[in-house]
Design a protein around this motif. Structure first.
Motif, short mmCIF file in Angstrom:
data_model
loop_
_atom_site.label_atom_id
_atom_site.label_comp_id
_atom_site.label_asym_id
_atom_site.label_seq_id
_atom_site.Cartn_x
_atom_site.Cartn_y
_atom_site.Cartn_z
N VAL A 317 0.86 -1.19 0.00
CA VAL A 317 0.00 0.00 0.00
C VAL A 317 0.89 1.24 0.00
O VAL A 317 1.82 1.35 0.81
N GLN A 318 0.59 2.17 -0.89
CA GLN A 318 1.28 3.46 -0.90
C GLN A 318 0.44 4.46 -0.11
O GLN A 318 -0.76 4.55 -0.32
N PHE A 319 1.09 5.20 0.79
CA PHE A 319 0.34 6.12 1.64
C PHE A 319 1.15 7.38 1.90
O PHE A 319 2.36 7.43 1.70
N GLY A 320 0.48 8.41 2.37
CA GLY A 320 1.09 9.72 2.66
C GLY A 320 -0.02 10.69 3.05
O GLY A 320 -1.02 10.24 3.62
N ARG A 321 0.03 11.97 2.70
CA ARG A 321 1.24 12.59 2.19
C ARG A 321 2.03 13.16 3.33
O ARG A 321 1.46 13.58 4.33
N PHE A 322 3.34 13.18 3.16
CA PHE A 322 4.24 13.67 4.20
C PHE A 322 5.01 14.89 3.66
O PHE A 322 5.42 14.88 2.50
N PRO A 323 5.20 15.90 4.51
CA PRO A 323 6.05 17.03 4.09
C PRO A 323 7.45 16.57 3.71
O PRO A 323 8.06 17.08 2.78
N ASP A 324 7.95 15.55 4.43
CA ASP A 324 9.26 14.98 4.16
C ASP A 324 9.12 13.46 4.32
O ASP A 324 9.12 12.94 5.44
N ALA A 325 9.01 12.76 3.19
CA ALA A 325 8.77 11.31 3.25
C ALA A 325 9.91 10.58 3.93
O ALA A 325 9.69 9.62 4.68
N HIS A 326 11.14 11.01 3.70
CA HIS A 326 12.28 10.29 4.30
C HIS A 326 12.30 10.47 5.82
O HIS A 326 12.63 9.52 6.54
N GLU A 327 11.94 11.65 6.30
CA GLU A 327 11.86 11.86 7.74
C GLU A 327 10.77 10.99 8.35
O GLU A 327 10.93 10.42 9.44
N ALA A 328 9.64 10.86 7.64
CA ALA A 328 8.56 9.99 8.11
C ALA A 328 9.03 8.54 8.14
O ALA A 328 8.73 7.79 9.07
N TRP A 329 9.78 8.15 7.10
CA TRP A 329 10.33 6.79 7.05
C TRP A 329 11.22 6.52 8.26
O TRP A 329 11.13 5.46 8.89
N LYS A 330 12.06 7.48 8.61
CA LYS A 330 12.95 7.31 9.76
C LYS A 330 12.17 7.24 11.07
O LYS A 330 12.52 6.47 11.98
N SER A 331 11.10 8.03 11.16
CA SER A 331 10.28 8.01 12.38
C SER A 331 9.60 6.65 12.57
O SER A 331 9.51 6.14 13.69
N ILE A 332 9.13 6.08 11.48
CA ILE A 332 8.51 4.74 11.56
C ILE A 332 9.57 3.70 11.89
O ILE A 332 9.34 2.79 12.70
N LEU A 333 10.76 3.85 11.31
CA LEU A 333 11.85 2.92 11.59
C LEU A 333 12.25 2.98 13.06
O LEU A 333 12.54 1.95 13.68
N ASP A 334 12.25 4.18 13.64
CA ASP A 334 12.59 4.33 15.05
C ASP A 334 11.61 3.59 15.94
O ASP A 334 11.94 3.28 17.10
N ARG A 335 10.43 3.30 15.42
CA ARG A 335 9.42 2.56 16.17
C ARG A 335 9.47 1.06 15.85
O ARG A 335 8.53 0.32 16.16
N GLY A 336 10.55 0.63 15.19
CA GLY A 336 10.79 -0.79 14.96
C GLY A 336 10.15 -1.37 13.73
O GLY A 336 10.07 -2.60 13.59
#
Length: 374
Positions: A317-336
């Motif tokens: 599934v593709q989802f968003g929208r984020f002001p900064d997709a890569h920052e959102a990616w890192k935030s999700i990664l920080d949550r495991g």
């Protein structure tokens, strides 16, 4: 003792100009609790299938002193039977070719129908390996248009085909990374445009078709000798580690790609493993139904949280929208949880996993939404 040659980098080598400064394809491989970034099937192969693979491979091992069946006749026959059963269109072994993953199938097609002085077009964003394989085979790449909702703008696509007269046209359905499927009438129009322009080979990449709400475009092969349907066993069959892709097309196309295939390219072990998996089609497609339900749940819950979600016919599934997709990616990664940043502006992609994995992902993006709204 160091040598001055130790400082030589890849761009100091006499590689082809179009390869300089490029990076190899690949998603991050990180050790996190929940990995939902590479569109893998999360369910391990069932034990009866594992046992059957062991039997088939043991049988093949007794003949490993000999080359494998160069034409993979038994495997192509069983793949044709599977396509006929599930694709609502009769397919014979002579219509099928198999290789080491669908990427090798696509590479063989571009080696045969593309190459230096020739071009291919694809409608972006789409599967990035199409352009990478084009570059690797010396085929010129033309990025074609999509609408804001990521569907193909048929009129604009027809104009691009008429203008550029490509030798190969790629259509991906369901599309990666967006998940959008293509209607049969769209492919019919693009095929007609391609034949009027050159004529050209039209390749429909159906790597994720078993997860779609729509039927396969396989019946469109009837009366269209320049149409190819590309498939894989990596996704629906849960066999990403097997590396087995295949195509369905007119027998003349199958004959043509054999001009560039390497001798004995499919090992006896690969053929044996794929044949075992095809014996367990019903069980494996049962897992597909579970993943389709989980995919639909992700779409509904992401929308309920407040995200913009692209309609999906794939196992992601593709989802968003984020002001900064890569920052959102890192935030999700920080949550495991590891998802995919494909470079589509403002959007990320998540693979449908097990219910537990999907719950962990949804918890992570709920926290992220709260954080963004704070």
């Amino acid at each position: 003792m160091s040598d001055k040659n130790d400082t030589i980098g890849i761009d100091d080598l006499p590689i082809r100009e179009e390869l300089k400064g490029q990076s190899p394809y690949g998603a991050p491989q990180l050790d996190v609790p929940v990995q939902l970034n590479t569109n893998e099937n999360p369910y391990p192969l069932p034990e009866p299938l594992v046992a059957r693979i062991a039997e088939r491979v043991a049988e093949a091992a007794r003949g490993l002193n000999r080359y494998p069946d160069r034409d993979a006749v038994e495997l192509r026959t069983e793949l044709a039977r599977y396509l006929t059963r599930t694709g609502k269109h009769p397919v014979a072994a002579e219509n099928v070719w198999a290789a080491n993953g669908s990427n090798e199938v696509l590479q063989q097609l571009l080696q045969t129908f593309g190459g230096p002085g020739r071009t291919a077009i694809g409608f972006e964003p789409s599967y990035s390996m199409h352009s990478l394989i084009a570059r690797g085979t010396g085929t010129g790449w033309i990025p074609g248009p999509r609408r804001e909702d990521f569907t193909i703008d048929v009129e604009a696509a027809e104009e691009a085909i008429a203008e550029h007269r490509p030798d190969v046209v790629f259509v991906t359905s369901p599309n990666n990374p967006t998940g959008t499927a293509v209607e049969a009438r769209v492919v019919e129009r693009l095929y007609a445009a391609a034949q009027a322009a050159r004529p050209s080979l039209v390749v429909v990449d159906e790597a994720y078709v078993e997860f779609s709400h729509r039927d396969s475009l396989l019946p469109l092969l009837e009366g269209r000798p320049h149409l190819v349907i590309s498939r894989t066993m990596s996704k629906a069959f849960g066999a990403a580690g097997l590396r087995l892709g295949y195509l369905a097309a007119h027998p003349a196309v199958v004959d043509a790609v054999q001009l560039v295939r390497l001798p004995y390219h499919l090992s006896a072990v690969t053929q044996a493993t794929a044949l075992a998996a095809l014996e367990h089609t019903d069980t494996l497609l049962g897992y597909v139904e579970q993943l389709k339900a989980e995919r639909d749940r992700l779409v509904a819950e992401l929308r309920a949280i407040g995200y913009e979600v692209t309609e999906s016919d794939a196992n992601f599934v593709q989802f968003g929208r984020f002001p900064d997709a890569h920052e959102a990616w890192k935030s999700i990664l920080d949550r495991g949880v590891l998802v995919r940043d494909n470079g589509v502006p403002g959007r990320l992609r998540v693979t449908a996993g097990t219910p537990e994995e999907n719950d962990a992902f949804l918890d992570a993006v709920r926290e992220l939404k709260k954080e963004q709204n704070a």
